[in-house]
Design a protein around this motif. Structure first.
Motif, PDB file in Angstrom:
ATOM      1  N   SER A   1      10.670   4.164 -11.758  1.00 18.00           N
ATOM      2  CA  SER A   1      10.594   2.713 -11.567  1.00 18.00           C
ATOM      3  C   SER A   1      11.663   2.248 -10.583  1.00 18.00           C
ATOM      4  O   SER A   1      12.694   2.895 -10.414  1.00 18.00           O
ATOM      5  CB  SER A   1      10.765   1.995 -12.904  1.00 18.00           C
TER       6      SER A   1
ATOM      7  N   SER B   1       0.800  -1.224   0.000  1.00 15.24           N
ATOM      8  CA  SER B   1       0.000   0.000   0.000  1.00 15.24           C
ATOM      9  C   SER B   1       0.833   1.275   0.000  1.00 15.24           C
ATOM     10  O   SER B   1       0.314   2.364   0.220  1.00 15.24           O
ATOM     11  CB  SER B   1      -0.923   0.008   1.230  1.00 15.24           C
TER      12      SER B   1
ATOM     13  N   ASP C   1       4.600   0.754  -4.148  1.00 21.51           N
ATOM     14  CA  ASP C   1       3.707  -0.085  -4.943  1.00 21.51           C
ATOM     15  C   ASP C   1       2.998   0.656  -6.061  1.00 21.51           C
ATOM     16  O   ASP C   1       2.760   0.100  -7.134  1.00 21.51           O
ATOM     17  CB  ASP C   1       2.675  -0.734  -4.009  1.00 21.51           C
ATOM     18  N   THR C   2       2.623   1.912  -5.821  1.00 24.23           N
ATOM     19  CA  THR C   2       1.877   2.683  -6.812  1.00 24.23           C
ATOM     20  C   THR C   2       2.563   4.018  -7.034  1.00 24.23           C
ATOM     21  O   THR C   2       2.829   4.746  -6.072  1.00 24.23           O
ATOM     22  CB  THR C   2       0.434   2.929  -6.352  1.00 24.23           C
ATOM     23  N   ILE C   3       2.857   4.333  -8.296  1.00 22.32           N
ATOM     24  CA  ILE C   3       3.519   5.594  -8.634  1.00 22.32           C
ATOM     25  C   ILE C   3       2.626   6.394  -9.568  1.00 22.32           C
ATOM     26  O   ILE C   3       2.249   5.927 -10.652  1.00 22.32           O
ATOM     27  CB  ILE C   3       4.890   5.345  -9.289  1.00 22.32           C
ATOM     28  N   THR C   4       2.260   7.610  -9.151  1.00 17.04           N
ATOM     29  CA  THR C   4       1.506   8.525  -9.988  1.00 17.04           C
ATOM     30  C   THR C   4       2.487   9.437 -10.700  1.00 17.04           C
ATOM     31  O   THR C   4       3.380  10.000 -10.047  1.00 17.04           O
ATOM     32  CB  THR C   4       0.539   9.372  -9.134  1.00 17.04           C
TER      33      THR C   4
ATOM     34  N   THR D   1       2.624   4.333  -1.590  1.00 19.08           N
ATOM     35  CA  THR D   1       2.357   5.062  -2.828  1.00 19.08           C
ATOM     36  C   THR D   1       3.285   6.253  -2.984  1.00 19.08           C
ATOM     37  O   THR D   1       3.829   6.773  -2.008  1.00 19.08           O
ATOM     38  CB  THR D   1       0.907   5.570  -2.865  1.00 19.08           C
TER      39      THR D   1
ATOM     40  N   SER E   1       2.991   9.926  -5.108  1.00 21.40           N
ATOM     41  CA  SER E   1       2.233  10.837  -5.949  1.00 21.40           C
ATOM     42  C   SER E   1       3.000  12.144  -6.031  1.00 21.40           C
ATOM     43  O   SER E   1       3.217  12.806  -5.011  1.00 21.40           O
ATOM     44  CB  SER E   1       0.841  11.079  -5.364  1.00 21.40           C
TER      45      SER E   1
END
Length: 463
Positions: free
Chosen positions: A382, A313, A436-439, A315, A317
């Motif tokens: 990345s 979870s 885990d999550t890249i904006t 992230t 941004s």
């Protein structure tokens, strides 16, 4: 009868601590069951500690084994059988510097938690064994060290049963504190995770045999060792700046919580100046933290787990990395630069695959988000990863008082006080996780370079 519970902890050396709790009058207590009636029932505790030099005292060793209340007998390595505390009248003292013992901290924490008037309901004994400068493969099942440890543990358990003839077969609480020698000799993270899996299997086999005859396998409680920055680099006598072994402990607890419980990160305990051994307070605190975690799980019936990132979870941004934190006791996250000396970026690190290295410009915590929040010098790319309490200055003094050793400044606000007055808090565990999550990044308008402020806009709690 309730199964043994194992505890593991990466320390300056290996340490295996078994804490067995049992109730009189034939009542068998099960984990995750509220035990209100236990307040009126004597609690019997048997502890077994196995490991390297940090298994008991700040001198890095312990007394020889004794299965009676007389003088300790010779043993192949330092060993202590500790049979008293301020609350435990069942045994007399064998004569160690008891306030320095992991056992002493654990027994007294349990004893002071279960009082009937001015007396404790806890009765107990504890065995410690220390084998200096040993890798896992020198302590594992099949070695002389292992055989001696479990022969002595069985003798202790048998003597304990004789002393408390009305007690039922005990629940067991085992602690393993080891890893320094494996770090020095270059054992990889993945290899050590495998070692821990083998340890759980082998300890299980011991406790399903006599004199324990457990019906389920124990968990392994760990205190990942925070003094790793004084460890040698692989194959050399020089110092290393990070520890893969503490990360192996973290991954074992994260991925197999029914087998492993990380009770306390060792960076939040005090060590001897210019040394990798804990001081008297550090040993007591480690013991008390082990007992606290075990009590919350085994007696209070909660699914207590370490304060940790909510893996999967994390992230990013824009320039902001948000790391949701879960576990521990309490809802508030605080920054503490009093007990643990302030670390760069509060102990957080960020890396990715970008050609221009990103730096952390500020680090803070948000109770509203239940997260740690990092502001970077640019957006994530990345390969983004976040680490905590991972690196330190090679050769710098380890422990909570050092500004350059591996460690961090984030904990939960809710703490309890040990028998000796130490604050027992849930400190954020060492970790190394993917973002885990890249904006996609959008440049911050008018953003200017500024120095890291570490605490961000948060007002630090230093209590």
């Amino acid at each position: 009868m309730k199964a043994a519970r194992v505890l593991s902890a990466g320390l300056a050396a290996g340490l295996l601590l078994t804490l067995a709790i049992e109730a009189d009058a034939g009542t068998i207590w099960r984990r995750r069951t509220q035990l209100a009636a236990r307040s009126a029932t004597p609690i019997h505790v048997a502890m077994y500690v196995y490991g390297q030099s940090n298994a008991g005292t700040s001198s890095g060793g312990d007394l020889a084994v004794s299965t009676t209340n007389g003088s300790p007998s010779a043993a192949p390595y330092g060993n202590l059988e500790y049979r008293t505390s301020a609350f435990v009248p069942a045994y007399s003292d064998t004569g160690a510097a008891n306030s320095e013992e992991v056992c002493f901290g654990a027994l007294n924490q349990l004893a002071s938690s279960y009082m009937s008037g001015s007396a404790s309901l806890v009765r107990g004994a504890c065995q410690e064994a220390a084998v200096g400068s040993q890798r896992y493969t020198q302590l594992e099942d099949g070695t002389a060290n292992w055989t001696t440890q479990w022969t002595e543990a069985a003798a202790m358990r048998t003597a304990y049963t004789s002393a408390f003839t009305n007690a039922q077969a005990p629940d067991t609480f085992v602690a393993w504190l080891q890893g320094e020698s494996d770090q020095t000799n270059g054992t990889s993270r993945a290899t050590y995770v495998g070692y821990l899996s083998d340890l759980w299997t082998d300890v299980c086999a011991e406790f399903t045999g006599a004199p324990w005859s457990a019906t389920e396998c124990p968990q392994i409680y760990l205190v990942p060792y925070g003094g790793a920055t004084r460890l040698g680099s692989p194959g050399t006598a020089t110092h290393s700046d990070s520890s893969e072994i503490v990360m192996a402990h973290y991954e074992a607890c994260r991925d197999n919580p029914e087998r492993f419980v990380c009770a306390h990160p060792g960076y939040a305990s005090t060590l001897v100046t210019a040394n990798e051994h804990y001081d008297a307070e550090g040993y007591r605190r480690n013991g008390a933290q082990l007992a606290r975690a075990w009590r919350l799980r085994e007696i209070a019936g909660t699914d207590w787990r370490m304060l940790r990132p909510n893996a999967g979870s994390i992230t990013c941004s824009g320039h902001t990395v948000t790391i949701p934190l879960v576990g521990g006791v309490g809802s508030t996250l605080v920054i503490d630069t009093s007990y643990v000396a302030r670390k760069p970026h509060l102990g957080f690190e960020y890396t990715d695959s970008g050609s221009d290295p990103a730096s952390i410009r500020s680090a803070t915590v948000s109770t509203a988000l239940g997260a740690a929040v990092l502001t970077l010098s640019r957006g994530c790319t990345s390969g983004a990863r976040v680490r905590y309490a991972y690196s330190g200055g090679p050769g710098c003094n380890a422990g909570s008082g050092s500004t350059c050793s591996m460690g961090g400044n984030v904990r939960r606000s809710d703490c309890e006080t040990s028998y000796y007055g130490e604050s027992l808090c849930d400190w954020l565990m060492f970790f190394d996780e993917d973002v885990d999550t890249i904006t996609p990044d959008e440049e911050f308008a008018g953003m200017r370079a500024f120095d890291d402020v570490g605490l961000g806009t948060y007002s630090p709690n230093t209590s």
